[in-house]
Design an enzyme around this catalytic site. Structure first.
Site, mmCIF file in Angstrom:
data_model
loop_
_atom_site.group_PDB
_atom_site.id
_atom_site.type_symbol
_atom_site.label_atom_id
_atom_site.label_comp_id
_atom_site.label_asym_id
_atom_site.label_seq_id
_atom_site.Cartn_x
_atom_site.Cartn_y
_atom_site.Cartn_z
ATOM 1 N N HIS A 198 -6.056 2.550 1.385
ATOM 2 C CA HIS A 198 -5.321 3.758 1.757
ATOM 3 C C HIS A 198 -5.922 4.460 2.971
ATOM 4 O O HIS A 198 -5.238 4.773 3.948
ATOM 5 C CB HIS A 198 -5.307 4.747 0.587
ATOM 6 C CG HIS A 198 -4.567 4.272 -0.618
ATOM 7 N ND1 HIS A 198 -3.542 3.357 -0.554
ATOM 8 C CD2 HIS A 198 -4.681 4.598 -1.925
ATOM 9 C CE1 HIS A 198 -3.072 3.138 -1.764
ATOM 10 N NE2 HIS A 198 -3.741 3.878 -2.608
ATOM 11 N N ASP A 213 0.888 -1.165 0.000
ATOM 12 C CA ASP A 213 0.000 0.000 0.000
ATOM 13 C C ASP A 213 0.924 1.213 0.000
ATOM 14 O O ASP A 213 1.545 1.534 1.021
ATOM 15 C CB ASP A 213 -0.898 0.014 1.231
ATOM 16 C CG ASP A 213 -1.905 1.167 1.219
ATOM 17 O OD1 ASP A 213 -1.620 2.184 0.575
ATOM 18 O OD2 ASP A 213 -2.968 1.060 1.850
ATOM 19 N N HIS A 214 1.038 1.880 -1.153
ATOM 20 C CA HIS A 214 2.091 2.886 -1.297
ATOM 21 C C HIS A 214 1.907 4.070 -0.358
ATOM 22 O O HIS A 214 2.857 4.804 -0.081
ATOM 23 C CB HIS A 214 2.200 3.363 -2.747
ATOM 24 C CG HIS A 214 1.111 4.273 -3.204
ATOM 25 N ND1 HIS A 214 -0.041 3.825 -3.797
ATOM 26 C CD2 HIS A 214 1.004 5.623 -3.145
ATOM 27 C CE1 HIS A 214 -0.815 4.853 -4.095
ATOM 28 N NE2 HIS A 214 -0.204 5.960 -3.715
#
Length: 494
Positions: A245, A182-183
């Site tokens: 996110h 999950d960037h």
């Protein structure tokens, strides 16, 4: 973000599935290049790019250089780029064709010095399962425990598919080999949130239901669906953004201090938050979640089409491009404090913001002065467009009257010309070093799906209508109905 981890061997090969796609061009390739500029890539590491386009090596290298130049601009370093480009080999083929996996196996086995590889699945989620199975069939998961595999979000499309995908992964790989990415967790401001909370005795005593009125987490995008309509029309904003996110940001805001700065200790506390989120009963879904879809409008004065007119969108689609939701974390620290989460496409500006609003002072000390109503204090954590932290306080204006103004304490951690580190640089380096601290454990994924699954099931039964909002606005006004109090409203700017 390097926490306490045992040393692990660096991979000699980095394999990108879907190397000709948008994610690779916009994020992965530039991040790998910048790591090479900084001297962080292992000297002998090769990068194997797999894509569907029938390109020659020369075609691939042209695409690679264009991608790097477009993202680096004047910082492009021709000498480093030549070294970087020499690492690459391009393999063209269909992911559904077993031959491409045999070709990949032959290339890895040809290097007698090292067969340690990291497989990055930069693909549509619908392709994850087949690629994992074909890697196993080709023997590319053996010897067990050697290679690493990176899976992009969303991990599944509901709780059942997430569990099925996890079983497929564990059939072929050990948990220590799996990196669910999950960037947002790689963003420096997100990591700095842990320091902001737990390294400052000024902040942590106030971080609870006694002092905080509510928390807002907003991720607003000006862009539309672009070339992602095929994926986005099936996923929608809830699956694409909120389930991963935004809920991850919620866990970092709400979590307790971990007993040690170790990967599993950190993730244990995040899971506790997700498990404490109050389940939403079906009959009250509409009071806790709202969805909408952008219509025609303008962005920065330029007319843009509505979602229904975007290329690749199904006729009469009701995929949501905006979602807002309200959650309660039913534990000792947060009981009764609403967490408002919001994300959308084609909104007024690009913004990623965590906004914490504090309660009003308990005494109406200024009721007979011009300060009869005092604006509340805020802590603002900006991820985009700037990476910064601010605290808003009241101060008396100079003069004879009792007038105040808001002053802002800037807690930005970046000074002068200090460079921004892209999220994917951090995460790719962690993958190579075997640090899983900023990656998701499956119980995190599973509990996040448990939180949103009631909303998904409810919306699945409502297939005939969806609210709309004009592109370039801050979304539908109806989303305001989620607020508990009339004085609460969305925070749209720093």
């Amino acid at each position: 973000m390097t926490l306490q981890q045992p040393p692990q061997a660096l991979p000699c090969h980095f394999v990108i599935f879907g190397a000709t796609g948008d994610l690779a061009a916009l994020k992965l390739l530039p991040a790998l290049y910048r790591l090479d500029v900084g001297g962080h890539l292992p000297a002998g590491m090769s990068i194997i790019a797999l894509g569907r386009r029938p390109w020659s090596e020369a075609d691939w290298l042209q695409h690679l250089e264009e991608s790097i130049r477009r993202r680096t601009g004047e910082q492009f370093n021709a000498r480093v780029y030549r070294r970087f480009a020499a690492r690459f080999a391009y393999v063209a083929g269909d992911l559904h064709d077993p031959a491409i996996y045999q070709t990949l196996s032959d290339r890895l086995c040809a290097d007698q010095s090292c067969a340690h590889a990291a497989f990055y699945l930069s693909l549509k989620p619908s392709d994850f399962g087949e690629v994992i199975q074909r890697l196993e069939q080709a023997g590319l998961n053996r010897p067990r425990g050697l290679h690493r595999i990176v899976v992009e979000k969303p991990f599944g499309e509901d709780i059942d598919s997430a569990r099925q995908l996890n079983r497929l992964l564990h059939d072929a790989f050990d948990e220590e080999q799996i990196y669910r990415i999950d960037h947002y967790l790689g963003k420096e401001t997100v990591q700095n949130l842990l320091v902001f909370r737990f390294a400052n005795t000024l902040i942590e005593p106030l971080w609870n239901r006694n002092y905080i009125d509510h928390v807002q987490i907003s991720v607003a995008e000006q862009a539309g669906v672009s070339t992602r309509a095929d994926y986005y029309d099936k996923a929608g904003a809830l699956r694409d953004m909120l389930q991963n996110h935004l809920l991850q940001l919620l866990t970092l805001v709400a979590m307790e201090p971990p007993p040690a700065l170790e990967a599993d200790a950190l993730r244990d506390e995040k899971v506790k938050v997700l498990r404490s989120i109050r389940p939403i009963e079906d009959q009250v879904i509409n009071a806790h979640a709202f969805r909408a879809q952008y219509g025609p409008g303008s962005i920065d004065g330029v007319p843009v089409p509505g979602y229904q007119d975007e290329a690749g969108v199904a006729p009469h689609s009701i995929a949501e491009t905006f979602v807002a939701a309200k959650f309660y974390v039913d534990n000792w620290r947060w009981r009764g404090v609403p967490f408002y989460l919001r994300t959308g496409k084609r909104l007024a500006q690009q913004l990623s913001l965590v906004a914490i609003r504090f309660r009003h002072p308990p005494q109406q000390l200024f009721r007979e002065t011009p300060l009869e109503f005092i604006e509340p204090n805020w802590v603002l954590l900006s991820l985009q467009p700037s990476e910064s932290m601010h605290i808003e306080l009241h101060s008396k204006q100079p003069g004879l009257g009792m007038d105040t103004r808001i002053i802002r304490l800037d807690a930005s951690y970046r000074r002068g010309r200090e460079k921004t580190l892209e999220a994917y640089e951090t995460l790719l380096l962690d993958i190579m070093e075997g640090d899983r601290s900023l990656f998701l454990r499956f119980d995190e994924v599973e509990w996040a799906w448990r939180v949103v699954d009631p909303i998904l099931r409810h919306w699945t039964r409502q297939r005939d209508f969806i609210h709309t909002y004009p592109a370039g606005s801050w979304g539908p006004l109806e989303a305001d109905r989620l607020f508990d109090k009339l004085e609460q409203s969305w925070r749209n700017q720093l």
